[in-house]
Design a protein around this motif. Sequence first.
Motif, PDB file in Angstrom:
ATOM      1  N   ASN B 105     -27.036 -85.383-139.735  1.00  0.00           N
ATOM      2  CA  ASN B 105     -26.736 -84.762-140.713  1.00  0.00           C
ATOM      3  C   ASN B 105     -28.906 -84.220-140.937  1.00  0.00           C
ATOM      4  O   ASN B 105     -29.104 -83.301-141.629  1.00  0.00           O
ATOM      5  N   ILE B 106     -29.092 -85.295-141.258  1.00  0.00           N
ATOM      6  CA  ILE B 106     -30.620 -85.346-141.714  1.00  0.00           C
ATOM      7  C   ILE B 106     -31.165 -84.952-140.862  1.00  0.00           C
ATOM      8  O   ILE B 106     -32.123 -83.622-140.874  1.00  0.00           O
ATOM      9  N   ILE B 107     -31.217 -84.760-139.882  1.00  0.00           N
ATOM     10  CA  ILE B 107     -32.253 -84.120-138.556  1.00  0.00           C
ATOM     11  C   ILE B 107     -32.102 -82.762-138.504  1.00  0.00           C
ATOM     12  O   ILE B 107     -32.957 -82.500-138.103  1.00  0.00           O
ATOM     13  N   LYS B 108     -30.593 -82.599-139.075  1.00  0.00           N
ATOM     14  CA  LYS B 108     -30.347 -80.863-138.289  1.00  0.00           C
ATOM     15  C   LYS B 108     -30.948 -80.492-140.138  1.00  0.00           C
ATOM     16  O   LYS B 108     -31.840 -78.958-140.293  1.00  0.00           O
ATOM     17  N   LYS B 109     -31.373 -81.265-140.846  1.00  0.00           N
ATOM     18  CA  LYS B 109     -31.766 -80.173-142.371  1.00  0.00           C
ATOM     19  C   LYS B 109     -33.147 -80.563-142.964  1.00  0.00           C
ATOM     20  O   LYS B 109     -33.934 -79.833-143.120  1.00  0.00           O
ATOM     21  N   ILE B 110     -33.576 -81.584-142.284  1.00  0.00           N
ATOM     22  CA  ILE B 110     -35.646 -81.806-142.773  1.00  0.00           C
ATOM     23  C   ILE B 110     -36.838 -81.896-141.899  1.00  0.00           C
ATOM     24  O   ILE B 110     -35.806 -82.950-140.719  1.00  0.00           O
ATOM     25  N   TYR B 111     -37.264 -81.912-142.079  1.00  0.00           N
ATOM     26  CA  TYR B 111     -38.418 -81.918-140.690  1.00  0.00           C
ATOM     27  C   TYR B 111     -39.188 -83.323-141.178  1.00  0.00           C
ATOM     28  O   TYR B 111     -39.473 -83.697-141.901  1.00  0.00           O
ATOM     29  N   VAL B 179     -28.171 -88.331-127.492  1.00  0.00           N
ATOM     30  CA  VAL B 179     -28.110 -86.982-128.612  1.00  0.00           C
ATOM     31  C   VAL B 179     -27.466 -86.461-127.527  1.00  0.00           C
ATOM     32  O   VAL B 179     -27.077 -84.975-127.284  1.00  0.00           O
ATOM     33  N   LYS B 180     -28.448 -86.511-126.379  1.00  0.00           N
ATOM     34  CA  LYS B 180     -27.648 -85.357-125.076  1.00  0.00           C
ATOM     35  C   LYS B 180     -26.595 -85.646-124.192  1.00  0.00           C
ATOM     36  O   LYS B 180     -25.394 -85.143-124.208  1.00  0.00           O
ATOM     37  N   TYR B 181     -26.506 -87.196-123.991  1.00  0.00           N
ATOM     38  CA  TYR B 181     -25.039 -87.141-123.126  1.00  0.00           C
ATOM     39  C   TYR B 181     -24.079 -88.493-124.281  1.00  0.00           C
ATOM     40  O   TYR B 181     -24.810 -89.947-124.470  1.00  0.00           O
ATOM     41  N   ALA B 266     -38.068 -82.359-129.767  1.00  0.00           N
ATOM     42  CA  ALA B 266     -38.192 -81.234-130.859  1.00  0.00           C
ATOM     43  C   ALA B 266     -36.459 -80.472-130.916  1.00  0.00           C
ATOM     44  O   ALA B 266     -36.510 -79.583-131.466  1.00  0.00           O
ATOM     45  N   TYR B 267     -35.151 -81.030-129.331  1.00  0.00           N
ATOM     46  CA  TYR B 267     -34.431 -80.258-129.387  1.00  0.00           C
ATOM     47  C   TYR B 267     -33.747 -80.988-130.318  1.00  0.00           C
ATOM     48  O   TYR B 267     -32.305 -80.538-130.031  1.00  0.00           O
ATOM     49  N   ALA B 269     -32.262 -81.173-133.111  1.00  0.00           N
ATOM     50  CA  ALA B 269     -31.723 -80.253-134.075  1.00  0.00           C
ATOM     51  C   ALA B 269     -30.664 -79.611-133.590  1.00  0.00           C
ATOM     52  O   ALA B 269     -29.981 -78.723-134.411  1.00  0.00           O
ATOM     53  N   ASP B 270     -30.314 -78.875-132.572  1.00  0.00           N
ATOM     54  CA  ASP B 270     -30.289 -77.668-131.548  1.00  0.00           C
ATOM     55  C   ASP B 270     -29.109 -78.777-130.681  1.00  0.00           C
ATOM     56  O   ASP B 270     -28.296 -78.287-130.783  1.00  0.00           O
ATOM     57  N   LEU B 271     -28.917 -79.909-130.113  1.00  0.00           N
ATOM     58  CA  LEU B 271     -28.424 -80.266-129.424  1.00  0.00           C
ATOM     59  C   LEU B 271     -26.914 -81.296-130.763  1.00  0.00           C
ATOM     60  O   LEU B 271     -26.377 -81.755-130.524  1.00  0.00           O
TER      61      LEU B 271
END
Lengths: 400, 272
Positions: B105-111, B179-181, B266-267, B269-271
Amino acid sequence: MKPILEVQHIEKEFLIGGEKEPYVALRDILANPLKRLREPPKQVFRALDDVSFNVMPGESLAIVGKNGAGKSTLLKILSGITPPSKGRIVCRGRIASLLEVGTGFHTELTGRENVYMNGSILGMRKAEIDKHFDAIIDFSGVEKFLDTPLKRYSSGMQLRLAFAVAAHLEPEILVIDEVLAVGDADFQKKCLGKMDEVSKSGRTILFVSHNMPAVQNLCTKGVFLERGKLKFQGGIQEVVNMYTKNINASMNEWIAPVTKGRHSCICKVQTQVTGTQPFHKLKVITTIAVKDDFPASYLSFYIGSLDAVPLMEAIPKYEPFIRKEAAVDGEITIISELDLPPMIQGIYTLGVWFGSSHTHTIDWQKEILTFEVTESPMEGRTIEFPKHAGFIAVQSRVLA
Amino acid sequence: MEYIIERQYKFSLGIKELIRYRELFYFFTWRDIKVKYKQAALGFMWAILQPLAMMMIFTLIFSRGLKVSSEGIPYPVFALSGLIIWNVFSSGLLNSANSMVSNANIIKKIYFPRLIIPMSSILTALFDFCFALLIYIGVLIYYNHQTDWLRVLYCLPLSLILTVTTTLGLGTMLSALNVKYRDFQYVIPFMIQFLLFVNPVLYSSKIFENSWMEWIMKLNPVASAINLSRSAFTGNPIDWLSVGLSFGVSLLLLFIGVYTFRKTEAYFADLA
């Protein structure tokens, strides 16, 4: 003077279609490496397409557009959360982004501890937080509960504390996403006041909102995004006019920009308002693409106001469910009719959900269509109904 | 100040940025420690009770029951010298591997530099180590164990560095993969259990002498770290060859881990 922010030909692409979930189970890859080759090629969805604009220091710029226009993606790129696929942004100042209030808040920590945690995640130094601590607490109005764990706070208090921290950030560029959509009217006013103060102090603000009065109040310029493209940029009045005109052009047909490959999804929705007040009806024609994963499912509809206040929902009953067998050429078309209550004149949005149970969503398209109610809900009354009193004027009569 | 946001093709460690955000290390570690002990009635006592209880059960089973050799020192002293290191590795790895997902939740909102998250999880494990060390000193005094403190002073920090490097390498790699798997969420606890038996925590690595397992033990950085910490208390000679080799292995792990992490961060937040 050089612009503080130069957005140059930004493009952001997402791969969609192959997998429903963004993350994959290793099993799928290990179990069937060949399947991956046979899979239909993934579709590229362009959330942002060649967007360029400049922002001068001290300017406050509004970013407006309908849902799915790419506003949030643009903010995420500006904040450095996700990289652009193409293009670049030249920044000449520190950017702080508020895509959400209270990022990093933890319910077990006390108010005081959360101020420090949240502040440092937002990029403040400890010394800076120390300096502003009293002002933050003062602004939030929770001084009595400073050493109480956050879980005992009301949601309003949490919000006030969160905004108070954010309001004391001192970056050169402040990026704000609809944080004002929450909280009571008083608090919203306070926030707007604070933001106004920030912009007057010479800092640059980028503001995304659906709240047109707030946008007009706060910003001097604006950009209007539509389907990932920059449609228009200019003075705030022109941008707001354009947005309002655009959204008012009642959209009675929606076609999915992309389909989900091997997954079922909603691919087309049409609406039509029929009948007369107070017994008018909304006819919704929904077309669903049926794929192998289609379970017995049902539809529901969500109606909201233009500024995203949810108003009502409708769950038409199907006997017993929509089934795969009913598909013709891989599609099912369902015609539903919603009895609308006596709604005040205006434009409303419609969202369509479809899934097999309330916990299993297959596709959910929010606010994709608008429809207009032109007739007054009360016969003979021509004066406009005030929106702050609600959107439905129920039928009423004097009994004695 | 002028900088450019664009797609990164070149690989960099981003050390400069880490230094700029150094205070976040403190805040993330502090938050994790606070949250971990806040709701427990016994609070920080758990950091002491856990290794103590583990030591007791292992003494009962392995020393009294199975009569495992403990290189000539009391078994509790023997077991704890390995356990304090093992706990840094196991809890550090578990926390850091899950850290990206649990902070999604933090990763998706703040850099901020993403490496801070798995790194602070390991710092949290080091905090527990300090308490465990206190207990250990208590146990040493209780058994009136003759300790060469000078030797402890260089063996223990060295062993700790080796452990942290290894944990960081594996932790960053697993957190990126996680994060991916999401499968790794289930694999990691199992893997840690498995590794407990492969590493000489409860038994002496001497039992593998002159077998092919001996080389695995020599190359394995965790086993090496445990042996190093243990030899500070047993007085047995230190196997410097093994220390050197496993340092090489742990640096390799660190490089692979941080590289994987930086390449994919870098990805996130997308994943996520």
